[in-house]
Scaffold this motif. Sequence first.
Motif, PDB file in Angstrom:
ATOM      1  N   LYS B 392       0.839  -1.212   0.000  1.00 31.39           N
ATOM      2  CA  LYS B 392       0.000   0.000   0.000  1.00 31.39           C
ATOM      3  C   LYS B 392       0.869   1.255   0.000  1.00 31.39           C
ATOM      4  O   LYS B 392       0.545   2.247  -0.659  1.00 31.39           O
ATOM      5  CB  LYS B 392      -0.919   0.004   1.224  1.00 31.39           C
ATOM      6  N   GLU B 393       1.950   1.196   0.746  1.00 31.47           N
ATOM      7  CA  GLU B 393       2.845   2.353   0.815  1.00 31.47           C
ATOM      8  C   GLU B 393       3.515   2.595  -0.547  1.00 31.47           C
ATOM      9  O   GLU B 393       3.655   3.733  -0.995  1.00 31.47           O
ATOM     10  CB  GLU B 393       3.891   2.121   1.918  1.00 31.47           C
ATOM     11  N   VAL B 394       3.902   1.506  -1.207  1.00 29.32           N
ATOM     12  CA  VAL B 394       4.492   1.646  -2.546  1.00 29.32           C
ATOM     13  C   VAL B 394       3.481   2.303  -3.482  1.00 29.32           C
ATOM     14  O   VAL B 394       3.808   3.228  -4.225  1.00 29.32           O
ATOM     15  CB  VAL B 394       4.921   0.266  -3.110  1.00 29.32           C
ATOM     16  N   ARG B 395       2.245   1.857  -3.402  1.00 31.56           N
ATOM     17  CA  ARG B 395       1.195   2.394  -4.259  1.00 31.56           C
ATOM     18  C   ARG B 395       0.942   3.879  -3.951  1.00 31.56           C
ATOM     19  O   ARG B 395       0.795   4.700  -4.843  1.00 31.56           O
ATOM     20  CB  ARG B 395      -0.084   1.578  -4.064  1.00 31.56           C
ATOM     21  N   SER B 396       0.883   4.186  -2.662  1.00 29.99           N
ATOM     22  CA  SER B 396       0.619   5.554  -2.242  1.00 29.99           C
ATOM     23  C   SER B 396       1.686   6.513  -2.774  1.00 29.99           C
ATOM     24  O   SER B 396       1.399   7.639  -3.185  1.00 29.99           O
ATOM     25  CB  SER B 396       0.562   5.601  -0.717  1.00 29.99           C
ATOM     26  N   ARG B 397       2.935   6.066  -2.767  1.00 31.29           N
ATOM     27  CA  ARG B 397       4.041   6.926  -3.207  1.00 31.29           C
ATOM     28  C   ARG B 397       4.204   6.953  -4.722  1.00 31.29           C
ATOM     29  O   ARG B 397       4.883   7.816  -5.257  1.00 31.29           O
ATOM     30  CB  ARG B 397       5.364   6.428  -2.595  1.00 31.29           C
ATOM     31  N   PHE B 398       3.597   5.983  -5.396  1.00 32.46           N
ATOM     32  CA  PHE B 398       3.836   5.830  -6.832  1.00 32.46           C
ATOM     33  C   PHE B 398       3.447   7.086  -7.604  1.00 32.46           C
ATOM     34  O   PHE B 398       4.122   7.509  -8.534  1.00 32.46           O
ATOM     35  CB  PHE B 398       3.049   4.613  -7.351  1.00 32.46           C
ATOM     36  N   VAL B 399       2.332   7.696  -7.203  1.00 33.60           N
ATOM     37  CA  VAL B 399       1.850   8.894  -7.901  1.00 33.60           C
ATOM     38  C   VAL B 399       2.499  10.160  -7.344  1.00 33.60           C
ATOM     39  O   VAL B 399       2.270  11.251  -7.859  1.00 33.60           O
ATOM     40  CB  VAL B 399       0.313   9.022  -7.782  1.00 33.60           C
ATOM     41  N   ALA B 400       3.275  10.013  -6.253  1.00 35.62           N
ATOM     42  CA  ALA B 400       3.837  11.186  -5.576  1.00 35.62           C
ATOM     43  C   ALA B 400       5.331  11.345  -5.838  1.00 35.62           C
ATOM     44  O   ALA B 400       5.987  12.187  -5.233  1.00 35.62           O
ATOM     45  CB  ALA B 400       3.580  11.081  -4.067  1.00 35.62           C
ATOM     46  N   GLN B 401       5.874  10.541  -6.738  1.00 40.40           N
ATOM     47  CA  GLN B 401       7.308  10.635  -7.017  1.00 40.40           C
ATOM     48  C   GLN B 401       7.637  12.032  -7.562  1.00 40.40           C
ATOM     49  O   GLN B 401       6.826  12.650  -8.242  1.00 40.40           O
ATOM     50  CB  GLN B 401       7.707   9.598  -8.064  1.00 40.40           C
ATOM     51  N   ALA B 402       8.844  12.481  -7.266  1.00 44.85           N
ATOM     52  CA  ALA B 402       9.257  13.803  -7.733  1.00 44.85           C
ATOM     53  C   ALA B 402      10.759  13.819  -7.936  1.00 44.85           C
ATOM     54  O   ALA B 402      11.500  13.108  -7.240  1.00 44.85           O
ATOM     55  CB  ALA B 402       8.868  14.857  -6.710  1.00 44.85           C
ATOM     56  N   ARG B 403      11.199  14.583  -8.931  1.00 39.57           N
ATOM     57  CA  ARG B 403      12.648  14.724  -9.086  1.00 39.57           C
ATOM     58  C   ARG B 403      13.007  16.070  -9.686  1.00 39.57           C
ATOM     59  O   ARG B 403      12.233  16.659 -10.442  1.00 39.57           O
ATOM     60  CB  ARG B 403      13.240  13.584  -9.908  1.00 39.57           C
ATOM     61  N   VAL B 404      14.188  16.526  -9.296  1.00 43.83           N
ATOM     62  CA  VAL B 404      14.743  17.780  -9.781  1.00 43.83           C
ATOM     63  C   VAL B 404      16.135  17.452 -10.303  1.00 43.83           C
ATOM     64  O   VAL B 404      16.889  16.734  -9.645  1.00 43.83           O
ATOM     65  CB  VAL B 404      14.845  18.812  -8.634  1.00 43.83           C
ATOM     66  N   TRP B 405      16.452  17.907 -11.498  1.00 45.00           N
ATOM     67  CA  TRP B 405      17.761  17.588 -12.034  1.00 45.00           C
ATOM     68  C   TRP B 405      18.370  18.785 -12.759  1.00 45.00           C
ATOM     69  O   TRP B 405      17.685  19.756 -13.061  1.00 45.00           O
ATOM     70  CB  TRP B 405      17.717  16.347 -12.921  1.00 45.00           C
ATOM     71  N   ILE B 406      19.663  18.693 -12.985  1.00 46.18           N
ATOM     72  CA  ILE B 406      20.372  19.795 -13.634  1.00 46.18           C
ATOM     73  C   ILE B 406      20.296  19.584 -15.138  1.00 46.18           C
ATOM     74  O   ILE B 406      20.519  18.484 -15.642  1.00 46.18           O
ATOM     75  CB  ILE B 406      21.835  19.892 -13.125  1.00 46.18           C
TER      76      ILE B 406
END
Lengths: 203, 574
Positions: B392-406
């Motif tokens: 459930k935790e994996v699922r919950s975070r799946f749509v909340a992934q975020a990244r910042v890159w150069i």
Amino acid sequence: MTVSRRTLLEWAIRASATPAGIHFFSRWTEAAQSQSATAHSGTSHSGAQSAPDFLATYPPQFFSARDFAALESFTQILIPTDETPGAREAHCAHFVDFLLHSMGTLSPDTQQQWRDALSSLEAAGFHDSSPEQRKSMVAKIAAPELDPALEKSPAFAAYLLIKRETVFAFYTSRAGIIGALDYRGNTYNVSFPACTHPEHHEI
Amino acid sequence: MAVKYDAIVVGSGACGGWAAMELAQAGMKVLMLEAGSPVDQSADFHHTFLYDLKFRGRGEPGFLRRYSGSERNYRIMLDNEENPYTTSPGTVYRWSRSRCLGGRSLHWARASDRMADYEFKAASRDGYGMDWALSYADLKPYYDRVERFIGVSGAAEGFPQFPDGIFLPVMPLNCAETIFTAACKSLNWPTTHRRLAQLTTPLNGRPPCHYCGNCVNGCDVGAMFSTVSTTLRPALKTGNLEVRTDSVAAQVRMNNENRAQGVTYIERFTRRSVDVDARIVILAASTLENTRLLLLSQKEGLANSSGTLGHYMLDQIGGGGVIGFLPKLKGGPSRLDDGKSAGITIPNLVNIDARTARKDFIRGYVINATGGQSEYPLYAASLPGFGSEWKKEVRSRFVAQARVWIAGGEMLARKENFVELDPEVKDHWGIPVLKIHFSHCDNDRALLAHFQQTAEELFRKAGGEAMAMTGPSAPVGFPGAPGSPDAAPSKTTPAARKLTPSGVIHEVGTARMSVSPRDGVLNAFCQTHDIPNLYVFGGNAFPSTGDKHPTLTMMALAARGCDHMLESVKSRTV
């Protein structure tokens, strides 16, 4: 270090030219294709396909039958089948077996790691335990992952190894990425859905 | 030879394809040489899920040690065993290449940003290095021409450090991008959607993007710009272009009047050597391959009276970034988040004017950010625990992934970063390979460290939870996995660790442009100073990297070079 041409050639020949190799490779691809053909058809967007026939009677190629059964059980404890598919529907143990078998002579260290992992589970009595005992056994082995202060049992390395590969096998499977995570990408769309949430426009 | 061409174009990537099209349309008889195989986008490119692939993207064991790329796209990359290169002791440089019709245009990131005068004239502003031999005004008509034809979606914003172009409608923002945009607004930072050579409306017979997110594996419909989707068809339609694939250029041949006579290539499979002649030779085989060909063509290098050939090798700076989750999005519904394969851009914020001047480093960088669903949850294996709650935790975070890159950290040009022919190692066809000497300087490291601070500030402002990039709780990927973190060895949080700059496959320089023939190999038209009928298209001409992705500028330079070439042909100066 690169793999020599000869090693690659040997591997390719070994993998595809043995009768079992041909049979296995073609069946595996077929199964993958038949799953993908139905991946996004219709309106249904959940659930896994039933097991492809060949997996139902799949003979382990790398592990002994006894180790394979233990591995299957372990992966199903890690990623159980609940409201969404689990390691069982994704055939995680089969994929691990397939991968290790496919390595042939290329990665003896990785193969040994897995043999050692199953040996440490055997030593811990996992193979001969009941399903309920196995669950509590995995919880005990895994505990130091949540609390690093706890003492690690010899099977802790096995837990991490099996978890890493089970997670990979699961979320790269249709059962995992579509069935459990409802992934919407890799599809044909008329437009890209814009964010429509006023609360996302405010910090 | 029976046939003498008007022009030979070596290479079929973004610049080679453009040159072939322009020259063929102008009535020249053109021969294009491509070292790799033919490519047909509709036959060769397909949507695939990882579960469609026998090894789920990793490739057969051992296989991807030979090929760059993944199980999906290795065929539009390169066979490293056939095409080795060497590095000097201490050099860590991954030269990612492609050999096939279309080259890297088939899998590039599509970012199409114009450079500004503060980059072209950077040396005049801060005293380091050499200015470009042209200004934004010189290049602007060619940026216009290229953008109009290839199709760039984006929004005009009026940011002085990020010149606007001619845009197709901009793509919508997904939820994570909306949150990051709000964070930028509250920090008073400029933002815009990434400007991408990816169609949002039909253009020249090409359909718009269908948002599958498969861009780096080759676009099956040609909604993204590539030579194959965009420039090759009109070029072939003229009847003036002949394409020879599987033809490995080995050297430029000279006549005794200091003119390029033609090119010698080796048939990839038979290894037969073939001479072809032309009035003009254009090298467009990618930056370092171009320089390799010049080095192969004459002792001490062809067109090298300045002695700068091979030197001032550059790349843009990678190696930092933040990945994690936006709590606001946790547990939200599934949406198509990664279908654009895009993100937002934060144009450079530093060293633009007196107010933004830094004491600790010169030049600047651009930031990109995105988030949401991806085709593989990279964080899952390192998320502690197991069982239904863990799922459930994996699922919950799946749509909340975020990244910042150069996106475009400017690296400083230094003479000691250079390529030469390896005295011993040869490729599959017996052609000497390149030896790369490459390192970063303190300014590069200071710039990267500042990027990291800024990226973390953005992440915090967006309410993000950052993950460790390395160490026991770092995400576990797999070789060739889309979005696999390129992490440096450390066990601490991103802020605390000492970042090691790396390259980002934006290699430029090694035959820089100069006003005086004493200072560089090329003039402002990418024509060699020494040999009037020899042009070099690609990143070679860049005296500095700027902070923008380089491809659009390379193409604008190629378009300007083609104009110059056609005028010279008319006036018989070439």
